[in-house]
Every structure is written in C-alpha cells, then in structure tokens.
Write a protein that holds these residues in place. Structure first.
Motif, short mmCIF file in Angstrom:
data_model
loop_
_atom_site.label_atom_id
_atom_site.label_comp_id
_atom_site.label_asym_id
_atom_site.label_seq_id
_atom_site.Cartn_x
_atom_site.Cartn_y
_atom_site.Cartn_z
N UNK A 1 11.02 22.52 17.41
CA UNK A 1 9.63 22.26 17.71
C UNK A 1 8.92 23.57 18.06
N UNK A 2 9.50 24.35 18.95
CA UNK A 2 8.89 25.61 19.35
C UNK A 2 8.74 26.58 18.20
N UNK A 3 9.74 26.60 17.30
CA UNK A 3 9.68 27.48 16.14
C UNK A 3 8.54 27.06 15.22
N UNK A 55 14.26 30.49 6.01
CA UNK A 55 15.36 30.22 5.07
C UNK A 55 16.71 30.36 5.75
N UNK A 56 16.85 31.40 6.58
CA UNK A 56 18.10 31.60 7.31
C UNK A 56 18.40 30.38 8.19
N UNK A 57 17.39 29.91 8.91
CA UNK A 57 17.57 28.76 9.80
C UNK A 57 17.94 27.50 9.03
N UNK A 58 17.28 27.26 7.91
CA UNK A 58 17.58 26.07 7.10
C UNK A 58 19.00 26.14 6.55
N UNK A 59 19.38 27.30 6.05
CA UNK A 59 20.72 27.46 5.48
C UNK A 59 21.80 27.32 6.56
N UNK A 60 21.55 27.91 7.72
CA UNK A 60 22.52 27.82 8.82
C UNK A 60 22.65 26.38 9.29
N UNK A 136 26.97 32.02 4.95
CA UNK A 136 26.04 31.59 3.91
C UNK A 136 26.40 32.23 2.57
N UNK A 137 26.68 33.52 2.60
CA UNK A 137 27.05 34.23 1.36
C UNK A 137 28.36 33.68 0.78
N UNK A 138 29.33 33.44 1.65
CA UNK A 138 30.62 32.92 1.19
C UNK A 138 30.46 31.52 0.59
N UNK A 139 29.63 30.70 1.21
CA UNK A 139 29.43 29.33 0.72
C UNK A 139 28.74 29.35 -0.64
#
Length: 142
Positions: A1-3, A55-60, A136-139
């Motif tokens: 929410x804060x993000x 994008x980083x947050x969604x992927x993580x 993320x890169x490995x996946x």
C-alpha cells in the motif's frame, strides 16, 4: 500500500516537473532551455527507476509465492535478541547451510531465493536484493 502511494506521488511529481520543463524550454532563453532539458531528463530517470523497482518487486513476489506453494521456504527462524533485532552472531550459524546450497552443483533459483530470505531476515538488505536478483535470473534461464 505504501509503495503504491509513493509511486502515485512520484508520478504526480514527474508530470509537474515535465510541465515546468516544457515551459522553460518554450522561453527560448539558453539558460532556461538548459534547465528545462535537465528537468526533462530527471523525470525520465525517475520513471526508469520506478519501473525497474516495480518489476523487481513483482518478480520477487512471484517467486516467493511459488516457493511458498511448493512448501520450500526456510523453516528455521533466525535467533532474535530481547530488543527484537536479529542476533547476528547467532545468525552466522544459519548462513553456511544456505550459502553451501547456492554453491553446490545443481543449485537453482529456489536456493538463491532462500538465501535472500535469510539475508533479509538478518537485516542485510544489500545481499538480500543481490540474491533475489540472482534467483530471478536463474529462474528465467532455467
């Protein structure tokens, strides 16, 4: 929410800065044009950073949910002091197992993500983010 709130505020700022930049450029005066161009570049850098972090947050999050569904999250908790902070000395005993897993042949994104979770729990955000990036890169490549 804060993000989400911060992202909306950043977007509002970027729109206002972009409008001001166009106004400065429209004056035709060299100093104002230079300031306007600089004011356009900064919002573009801001948009790039926002998109990259989003994008980083969604992927993580996607990897974390997947690992949780597989029942493969780390089970032990790191030792906590009375203050509520992780006891770093005691936590050092947990890291070798997770570090060995990523160094072993056949390591995959799951091992990197578990290492990231342990780093994050210990408060080492820099290494946690690096391990998530590697997961993320490995996946993607696997």
């Amino acid at each position: 929410m804060g993000a989400g709130v911060l992202a909306v505020l950043l977007l509002v700022y970027l729109v206002v800065a972009g409008q001001r930049a166009v106004m400065l450029i429209a004056t035709g005066e060299p100093v104002a044009v230079a300031m306007g161009v600089a004011l356009l570049v900064l919002p573009l850098v801001g948009v790039w950073a926002l998109v990259r972090e989003w994008r980083f947050g969604v992927q993580a999050e996607r990897l974390g949910v997947r690992l949780e569904r597989e029942g493969a999250l780390p089970e032990e908790e790191l030792p906590v002091r009375a203050s509520g902070r992780v006891d770093r000395d005691a936590a050092d005993g947990v890291f070798p197992r997770y570090r060995a897993a990523v160094d072993a042949p056949g390591a995959d994104w799951r091992d990197w993500f578990r290492l990231a979770l342990v780093y994050d729990a210990a408060g080492d955000r820099r290494r946690a983010r690096a391990a998530v990036r590697r997961a993320i890169a490995e996946e993607r490549s696997g």
